[in-house]
Design a protein around this motif. Structure first.
Motif, mmCIF file in Angstrom:
data_model
loop_
_atom_site.group_PDB
_atom_site.id
_atom_site.type_symbol
_atom_site.label_atom_id
_atom_site.label_comp_id
_atom_site.label_asym_id
_atom_site.label_seq_id
_atom_site.Cartn_x
_atom_site.Cartn_y
_atom_site.Cartn_z
ATOM 1 N N GLY B 37 0.078 24.288 -0.963
ATOM 2 C CA GLY B 37 1.502 24.332 -1.229
ATOM 3 C C GLY B 37 1.752 24.882 -2.626
ATOM 4 N N ARG B 38 2.710 24.304 -3.354
ATOM 5 C CA ARG B 38 3.160 24.881 -4.625
ATOM 6 C C ARG B 38 2.158 24.795 -5.767
ATOM 7 N NH1 ARG B 38 8.638 21.886 -5.716
ATOM 8 N NH2 ARG B 38 7.280 20.134 -5.242
ATOM 9 N N GLN B 39 1.147 23.919 -5.648
ATOM 10 C CA GLN B 39 0.203 23.743 -6.768
ATOM 11 C C GLN B 39 -1.007 24.660 -6.649
ATOM 12 O OE1 GLN B 39 1.312 21.186 -4.889
ATOM 13 N NE2 GLN B 39 2.890 20.432 -6.262
ATOM 14 N N GLY B 87 0.697 17.100 -2.352
ATOM 15 C CA GLY B 87 -0.167 17.422 -1.218
ATOM 16 C C GLY B 87 0.075 16.550 0.002
HETATM 17 MG MG LIG Z 1 1.519 20.773 -3.016
#
Ligand SMILES: [Mg+2]
Ligand SMILES: Nc1ncnc2c1ncn2[C@@H]1O[C@H](COP(=O)(O)OP(=O)(O)OP(=O)(O)O)[C@@H](O)[C@H]1O
Ligand SMILES: Nc1ncnc2c1ncn2[C@@H]1O[C@H](COP(=O)(O)OP(=O)(O)OP(=O)(O)O)[C@@H](O)[C@H]1O
Ligand SMILES: Nc1ncnc2c1ncn2[C@@H]1O[C@H](COP(=O)(O)OP(=O)(O)OP(=O)(O)O)[C@@H](O)[C@H]1O
Ligand SMILES: [Mg+2]
Ligand SMILES: [Mg+2]
Lengths: 112, 112, 112
Positions: B37-39, B87
Motif C-alpha cells: 500500500g502507501r508505505q 498494512g
Molecule cells: Mg500500507
C-alpha cells in the motif's frame, strides 16, 4: 474509482511496478496465475522452457485508482510490459463502487 | 448483487471467516496474493521476517452477497481484520451482474 | 464486454477449457483458490482426502468475452463443470469497461 487488472510476463513485473510507483500509484496486488490468449494450441516459451500445454504462467497485477488516473496507468503498463512478441498480456478495466482502508475506516478516494 | 474483496493479514483470516459465517454469509473464496500500500519502500513485518522488498504476502478474501448485506459485511471485516497497524488491508466493493450455482443452474439471489 | 468468473473443481478444468475453446473463446486465466459454499462446517472430499476444515481447493477460471457470448459461455461452463454433487461451484458475471491487448494497444472487442 476503477480497478485495472493486467496479466503480464513475470520478468516485466519489476519494471511495471517501478513505473507505476513513480507516477504516484499508491498500492497494488499481485497473484500468480496461468492462462492463454489467441494462440492456444501453439507453444509459447516461459523462462526458456517450451510449454506444449496451453496454460502459461503469468502474473496478475491489480491496481485500484481514481478515475483520473485510468489513462496514464494503462499507458504506463503498455509501455513497460510490452516486448512486441505474442503473449505480452491483457489489461482489463472495471468499475469499483468503493474502497475502504481497514486500519482507519476511510472510504472513497481517501482510501486509495 | 455485489462482490466484496478484502486484502487482509493471514493471521486474521480465521477470525474474519468465523464472524462472516456467523452473520449468515454463505460462501467465500480466498487467494494467496502479495501486495503493498502507501508505505512502499518502507519495510513491513510478515511472520517475524522483515521484507526489504515491497511485496508482502496477504490473503485476498472474496465474498458475493446481496446488496442488503453490503454494510454489515464491510463492518464485520473492518472490525475483525483491524489491528491498528499499517498494512491492515483494503476492501474493494464492485457490482455483480449475476451469480449462478453450477449444480442446479439457479441464478440471482437464489444462487448466493 | 463482460467478465465471467467460475470457481470449479480441478478435475473439470480440462473439459471446461476444451469446450470453451471449441466454441471460440479466445483466452482465459486460471488461479488456484480455496473456498466454501453453503455446506460450511460439513466436510467435502478433495482428491480422496476429507477436509475437516471448510476451505476446499478449487480453480478460478476467468474469461473476458463480448456481451453476445455471455449465455453460451455460462451454459457451457454449467454443462461441463457439473457433477450434480454439492460443491460443483459458482459462476459470477460482472461488467468490464474495457480490454486492452498490451502487444498492439488494441482496445474493446478487437482486444478480446
Ligand atoms: Mg500500507
Ligand atoms: N479473453 C481472455 N479472458 C481472460 N484472460 C485472458 C483473455 N485473453 C488473454 N487472457 C490472459 O492474458 C494472458 C496473455 O494473453 P495474450 O497476451 O497471449 O493475449 P492475446 O490476445 O493472445 O494477444 P497476443 O496476440 O499479443 O498474444 C493469457 O495468458 C491469459 O492469462
Ligand atoms: N490501490 C491499491 N490497489 C490494489 N491493491 C491495493 C491497493 N492499496 C492496497 N492494496 C492491497 O492491500 C494490501 C494492504 O494495503 P495497506 O493496508 O498497506 O493499505 P494502505 O493504504 O497503505 O493503508 P495503511 O496506511 O493502513 O497501511 C496491500 O498489500 C495490497 O495488496
Ligand atoms: N457467496 C460466495 N462468495 C464467494 N465465493 C463463493 C460463494 N459461494 C461459493 N463460492 C465459491 O464457490 C466454491 C463452490 O461453492 P459451492 O459449489 O459449494 O456453492 P454452493 O452454493 O454451496 O452450492 P452447492 O449447494 O451445489 O454446494 C466455493 O468453494 C467458493 O470458492
Ligand atoms: Mg497470445
Ligand atoms: Mg456447497
Amino acid at each position: 474509482m476503477i480497478k485495472i487488472e493486467a496479466i503480464i510476463r513475470h520478468f516485466k513485473l519489476e519494471d511495471v511496478k517501478n513505473a507505476l510507483t513513480q507516477q504516484g500509484v499508491a498500492g497494488m496486488t499481485i497473484t500468480e496465475v496461468r492462462g492463454f490468449g489467441r494462440q492456444k494450441g501453439h507453444t509459447e516459451t516461459y523462462r526458456g522452457t517450451e510449454y506444449a500445454v496451453d496454460f502459461v504462467p503469468k502474473v496478475k497485477l491489480e491496481v485500484a485508482v481514481g478515475e483520473e488516473k485510468l489513462q496514464s496507468v494503462v499507458d504506463t503498463i503498455i509501455r513497460t510490459a510490452q516486448t512486441g512478441q505474442i503473449g505480452d498480456g491483457k489489461i482489463f478495466v472495471s468499475d469499483l463502487r468503493d474502497t475502504i482502508r481497514i486500519r482507519t475506516g476511510e472510504t472513497g478516494n481517501d482510501a486509495l
